[in-house]
Design an enzyme around this catalytic site. Structure first.
Site, PDB file in Angstrom:
ATOM      1  N   GLU A 116      25.809  32.116  40.139  1.00  0.00           N
ATOM      2  CA  GLU A 116      26.065  30.886  39.483  1.00  0.00           C
ATOM      3  C   GLU A 116      27.488  30.303  40.064  1.00  0.00           C
ATOM      4  O   GLU A 116      28.037  29.775  39.235  1.00  0.00           O
ATOM      5  CB  GLU A 116      25.876  31.374  37.809  1.00  0.00           C
ATOM      6  CG  GLU A 116      25.208  31.256  37.367  1.00  0.00           C
ATOM      7  CD  GLU A 116      24.301  31.747  36.254  1.00  0.00           C
ATOM      8  OE1 GLU A 116      24.135  31.948  35.051  1.00  0.00           O
ATOM      9  OE2 GLU A 116      25.299  32.861  35.605  1.00  0.00           O
ATOM     10  N   GLU A 136      18.847  38.494  35.860  1.00  0.00           N
ATOM     11  CA  GLU A 136      19.359  38.975  34.338  1.00  0.00           C
ATOM     12  C   GLU A 136      17.345  38.985  33.193  1.00  0.00           C
ATOM     13  O   GLU A 136      17.508  40.386  32.873  1.00  0.00           O
ATOM     14  CB  GLU A 136      19.964  37.906  33.772  1.00  0.00           C
ATOM     15  CG  GLU A 136      21.186  37.135  34.235  1.00  0.00           C
ATOM     16  CD  GLU A 136      21.713  36.821  35.086  1.00  0.00           C
ATOM     17  OE1 GLU A 136      22.777  36.487  35.093  1.00  0.00           O
ATOM     18  OE2 GLU A 136      20.616  36.815  36.052  1.00  0.00           O
TER      19      GLU A 136
END
Length: 262
Positions: A116, A136
């Site tokens: 990210e 995740e």
């Protein structure tokens, strides 16, 4: 390797018109804790206001990881607000509208929040052994730092979905083939290549570079007719500035232009 002293989690170096920022937690795979998030946020604040810096190169310390994402130990100890709740989003960068170009020099794996951070940059130079992913879901979480928003804009939807739903990473070559990465280089050449790319940008007019970046990001979010309005406004500003005169004159006189800085 011991934990960096407070205030040294982010290192800054300046070369010409390029600022190099290094996440300095190699022993923790450059994972983001509150100190890193605050340090990056403050560094980008300072660079945004620094008229002598036109391009940023962001990298990680060591030769293993660019960034492993959120420091889960720090999160468990109560630092989650400082990591995710920063005014500029995850790691002090994910939700920042930064006007100057940012090049990610990816020196190892960029996973979870590390990817990210990469997605918050504009261009990517990566070492041959780099990997990219948002794992995740393997931990019962989702990529909440912009990965689910930006990956479908940088990759084909089917590929972005595969990364998000399986949690499996892709290697640097696959990322290059898909257009996520601009350059793949041997580890020893990473910073040289990132700096060479940065310097190719800094020979250009800084206002024109910043406005070009802004138009492309803004126009990508709206229908084409609205994009024309965004482009026309930027054109009006750039063409009215001194660089729009200096560029053609320097070309005619066969010399390097003397760009003005806002």
């Amino acid at each position: 390797m011991p934990e960096p002293e407070p205030g040294t989690e982010i290192l800054r170096e300046t070369r010409g018109h390029v600022a190099i920022l290094t996440i300095n937690r190699p022993d923790a795979r450059n994972a983001v804790n509150a100190a890193v998030a605050k340090g990056l946020s403050n560094a980008f604040d300072a660079i945004e206001a620094d008229k002598d810096v036109w391009v940023v190169v962001l990298t990680g310390a060591g030769d293993k990881a660019f960034c492993a994402g959120m420091d889960l130990k720090a999160f468990a100890s109560g630092e989650g607000g400082g990591v995710m709740g920063n005014k500029n989003g995850f790691a002090g960068i994910a939700r920042r509208a930064f006007p100057k170009p940012i090049i990610a020099a990816v020196n190892g794996f960029a996973l979870a929040g590390g990817l990210e951070v990469v997605l918050s940059c504009d261009l990517v130079v990566a070492v041959e052994g780099a990997s990219f992913g948002i794992p995740e879901v393997k931990r019962g979480l989702i990529a909440a730092g912009g990965g689910l928003i930006r990956l479908p804009k940088r990759l084909p939807m089917a590929v972005a979905l595969e990364l998000a739903l399986t949690g499996d990473p892709i290697d640097a070559q696959r990322a290059f083939e898909l257009g996520l990465v601009n350059r793949i280089v041997p580890a020893a050449a990473l910073m040289d290549e990132a700096m060479a790319l940065a310097e190719r940008i800094t020979v250009n007019a800084p206002l024109a570079v910043r406005r070009s970046k802004a138009v492309m990001y803004e126009a990508a979010q709206v229908p084409e007719e609205a994009g024309w309005k965004i482009s026309e406004e930027a054109t009006r500003i750039v063409f009215a500035g001194p660089d729009a005169r200096e560029g053609p004159i320097a070309f005619a006189e066969k010399r390097a232009p003397n760009w003005q800085v806002e």
